[in-house]
Design a protein around this motif. Structure first.
Motif, mmCIF file in Angstrom:
data_model
loop_
_atom_site.group_PDB
_atom_site.id
_atom_site.type_symbol
_atom_site.label_atom_id
_atom_site.label_comp_id
_atom_site.label_asym_id
_atom_site.label_seq_id
_atom_site.Cartn_x
_atom_site.Cartn_y
_atom_site.Cartn_z
ATOM 1 N N UNK A 55 -11.495 -12.190 -8.525
ATOM 2 C CA UNK A 55 -10.791 -11.756 -7.598
ATOM 3 C C UNK A 55 -11.516 -11.329 -6.445
ATOM 4 N N UNK A 56 -11.119 -11.481 -5.135
ATOM 5 C CA UNK A 56 -11.922 -11.265 -4.055
ATOM 6 C C UNK A 56 -11.432 -9.527 -3.491
ATOM 7 N N UNK A 57 -12.394 -8.879 -3.109
ATOM 8 C CA UNK A 57 -12.010 -7.462 -2.341
ATOM 9 C C UNK A 57 -10.837 -7.526 -1.360
ATOM 10 N N UNK A 58 -11.280 -8.525 -0.472
ATOM 11 C CA UNK A 58 -10.273 -8.656 0.559
ATOM 12 C C UNK A 58 -8.715 -8.783 0.373
ATOM 13 N N UNK A 59 -8.701 -9.633 -0.824
ATOM 14 C CA UNK A 59 -7.405 -9.704 -1.455
ATOM 15 C C UNK A 59 -6.717 -8.522 -2.167
ATOM 16 N N UNK A 60 -7.500 -7.803 -2.655
ATOM 17 C CA UNK A 60 -7.368 -6.483 -3.402
ATOM 18 C C UNK A 60 -6.790 -5.449 -2.253
ATOM 19 N N UNK A 61 -7.577 -5.461 -1.125
ATOM 20 C CA UNK A 61 -7.327 -4.639 -0.033
ATOM 21 C C UNK A 61 -5.956 -4.917 0.640
ATOM 22 N N UNK A 62 -5.906 -6.189 0.911
ATOM 23 C CA UNK A 62 -4.391 -6.512 1.385
ATOM 24 C C UNK A 62 -3.443 -6.045 0.599
ATOM 25 N N UNK A 63 -3.323 -6.214 -0.786
ATOM 26 C CA UNK A 63 -2.380 -5.865 -1.654
ATOM 27 C C UNK A 63 -2.333 -4.221 -1.453
ATOM 28 N N UNK A 64 -3.580 -3.480 -1.647
ATOM 29 C CA UNK A 64 -3.461 -2.078 -1.673
ATOM 30 C C UNK A 64 -2.784 -1.572 -0.250
ATOM 31 N N UNK A 65 -2.906 -2.050 0.868
ATOM 32 C CA UNK A 65 -2.487 -1.979 2.036
ATOM 33 C C UNK A 65 -0.914 -2.011 2.037
ATOM 34 N N UNK A 66 -0.242 -2.834 1.041
ATOM 35 C CA UNK A 66 1.025 -3.175 1.060
ATOM 36 C C UNK A 66 1.909 -1.954 0.051
ATOM 37 N N UNK A 67 0.885 -1.213 -0.749
ATOM 38 C CA UNK A 67 1.622 -0.266 -1.597
ATOM 39 C C UNK A 67 2.224 1.018 -0.993
ATOM 40 N N UNK A 68 3.216 1.529 -1.536
ATOM 41 C CA UNK A 68 3.758 2.734 -1.043
ATOM 42 C C UNK A 68 2.897 3.835 -0.733
ATOM 43 N N UNK A 69 3.100 4.822 -0.202
ATOM 44 C CA UNK A 69 2.217 5.859 -0.028
ATOM 45 C C UNK A 69 1.659 6.660 -1.456
ATOM 46 N N UNK A 70 2.710 7.006 -2.178
ATOM 47 C CA UNK A 70 2.336 7.650 -3.540
ATOM 48 C C UNK A 70 1.367 6.798 -4.352
ATOM 49 N N UNK A 71 1.734 5.453 -4.272
ATOM 50 C CA UNK A 71 0.854 4.605 -5.194
ATOM 51 C C UNK A 71 -0.577 4.478 -4.596
ATOM 52 N N UNK A 72 -0.579 4.482 -3.543
ATOM 53 C CA UNK A 72 -1.906 4.048 -2.510
ATOM 54 C C UNK A 72 -2.753 5.263 -2.852
ATOM 55 N N UNK A 73 -2.230 6.446 -2.922
ATOM 56 C CA UNK A 73 -2.697 7.780 -3.153
ATOM 57 C C UNK A 73 -3.295 7.781 -4.557
ATOM 58 N N UNK A 74 -2.571 7.250 -5.418
ATOM 59 C CA UNK A 74 -3.083 7.131 -7.109
ATOM 60 C C UNK A 74 -4.067 5.932 -7.216
ATOM 61 N N UNK A 75 -4.067 5.110 -6.669
ATOM 62 C CA UNK A 75 -5.190 3.942 -6.573
ATOM 63 C C UNK A 75 -6.327 4.500 -6.030
ATOM 64 N N UNK A 76 -6.425 5.229 -4.858
ATOM 65 C CA UNK A 76 -7.170 5.882 -4.249
ATOM 66 C C UNK A 76 -7.963 6.894 -5.210
ATOM 67 N N UNK A 77 -7.296 7.830 -5.964
ATOM 68 C CA UNK A 77 -7.938 8.806 -6.764
ATOM 69 C C UNK A 77 -8.622 8.115 -7.932
ATOM 70 N N UNK A 78 -8.003 7.009 -8.397
ATOM 71 C CA UNK A 78 -8.310 6.291 -9.498
ATOM 72 C C UNK A 78 -9.825 5.630 -9.048
ATOM 73 N N UNK A 79 -9.959 5.155 -8.274
ATOM 74 C CA UNK A 79 -11.113 4.602 -7.552
ATOM 75 C C UNK A 79 -12.193 5.406 -7.250
ATOM 76 N N UNK A 80 -11.918 6.610 -6.908
ATOM 77 C CA UNK A 80 -12.867 7.710 -6.431
ATOM 78 C C UNK A 80 -13.378 8.069 -7.741
#
Length: 66
Positions: A1-26
Protein backbone atom coordinates in the motif's frame (compact mmCIF):
# COMPACT_ATOMS: atom_id res chain seq x y z
CA UNK A 1 0.00 0.00 0.00
CA UNK A 2 1.23 3.50 -0.81
CA UNK A 3 1.02 6.38 1.67
CA UNK A 4 -0.54 8.73 -0.88
CA UNK A 5 -3.40 6.27 -1.42
CA UNK A 6 -3.99 5.96 2.31
CA UNK A 7 -3.90 9.74 2.62
CA UNK A 8 -6.59 10.16 -0.02
CA UNK A 9 -8.77 7.55 1.69
CA UNK A 10 -8.26 9.22 5.08
CA UNK A 11 -9.32 12.60 3.66
CA UNK A 12 -12.62 11.03 2.57
CA UNK A 13 -13.45 9.81 6.09
CA UNK A 14 -16.12 11.53 8.20
CA UNK A 15 -14.72 13.86 10.85
CA UNK A 16 -15.25 11.43 13.76
CA UNK A 17 -13.52 8.58 11.94
CA UNK A 18 -10.67 10.86 10.85
CA UNK A 19 -10.16 11.87 14.49
CA UNK A 20 -10.14 8.21 15.58
CA UNK A 21 -7.58 7.36 12.88
CA UNK A 22 -5.41 10.30 13.90
CA UNK A 23 -5.45 9.22 17.56
CA UNK A 24 -4.65 5.62 16.64
CA UNK A 25 -1.68 6.68 14.51
CA UNK A 26 -0.44 9.08 17.18
CA UNK A 27 -0.58 6.31 19.80
CA UNK A 28 1.35 3.95 17.51
CA UNK A 29 4.02 6.58 16.92
CA UNK A 30 4.32 7.19 20.67
CA UNK A 31 4.58 3.45 21.34
CA UNK A 32 7.42 3.12 18.85
CA UNK A 33 9.34 5.88 20.67
CA UNK A 34 9.51 8.06 17.60
CA UNK A 35 10.12 11.52 18.98
CA UNK A 36 9.19 14.76 17.29
CA UNK A 37 12.07 16.98 16.27
CA UNK A 38 12.62 20.17 18.23
CA UNK A 39 10.20 19.16 20.97
CA UNK A 40 10.67 21.52 23.89
CA UNK A 41 10.60 20.31 27.47
CA UNK A 42 7.64 21.17 29.65
CA UNK A 43 8.11 24.51 31.42
CA UNK A 44 6.06 25.91 34.26
CA UNK A 45 5.31 29.58 34.83
CA UNK A 46 7.81 29.54 37.66
CA UNK A 47 10.51 28.23 35.31
CA UNK A 48 9.75 31.01 32.85
CA UNK A 49 9.82 33.70 35.51
CA UNK A 50 13.09 32.37 36.94
CA UNK A 51 14.64 32.38 33.45
CA UNK A 52 13.52 35.97 32.81
CA UNK A 53 14.81 37.15 36.18
CA UNK A 54 18.18 35.47 35.83
CA UNK A 55 18.86 36.20 32.18
CA UNK A 56 17.15 39.44 31.27
CA UNK A 57 16.10 41.55 34.21
CA UNK A 58 19.34 41.18 36.19
CA UNK A 59 21.44 41.87 33.08
CA UNK A 60 19.46 44.99 32.23
CA UNK A 61 19.75 46.24 35.79
CA UNK A 62 23.57 45.82 35.82
CA UNK A 63 23.84 47.56 32.45
CA UNK A 64 21.98 50.60 33.77
CA UNK A 65 24.24 50.87 36.82
CA UNK A 66 27.39 51.15 34.70
Amino acid sequence: MVASDVYNIAKALPKEEFTKLYNMLRNDVNKNNIKAKNKLPEFTKEDALRYLLENHIKKNRTNRIK
